[in-house]
Design a protein around this motif. Structure first.
Motif: not given
Length: 93
Positions: A22, A32, A55, A58-61, A64-65
């Motif tokens: 990432q 991101h 940023s 979307f979920d950048a974990a 995450g999904d």
């Protein structure tokens, strides 16, 4: 520089272990990126699949999904290219 090589090797190890990398806000602030490696039948890097967004879009974990879907897509393409199971790739190092 030895420390630079060590840092680079460590980052590659983490990418292989997580099947994901990432870039959060770099090199472009506010953007991101999640990237997943795709391997060929020889276990070599064939290409990289990536998703990018602002940023807040979307979920950048790593768990995450978006990351789960990207990782699954990259593993599917790897399988189609003849790659072995991801766990086997990690064990070969």
């Amino acid at each position: 520089d030895g420390s630079l090589r060590h840092d680079y090797a460590e980052r590659l190890r983490q990418i292989r272990e997580q099947a994901m990398d990432q870039a959060l806000g770099r090199p472009v602030p506010g953007i991101h990126t999640l990237a997943a490696p795709v391997f060929n039948h020889a276990g070599q890097l064939a290409l990289v699949m990536a998703i990018m967004g602002s940023s807040g879009s979307f979920d950048a974990a790593p768990e995450g999904d978006a990351a789960l879907l990207l990782r699954a897509a990259a593993q599917s393409v790897s399988w189609r290219l003849g790659a072995v199971e991801p766990a086997t790739l990690a064990a070969r190092e």
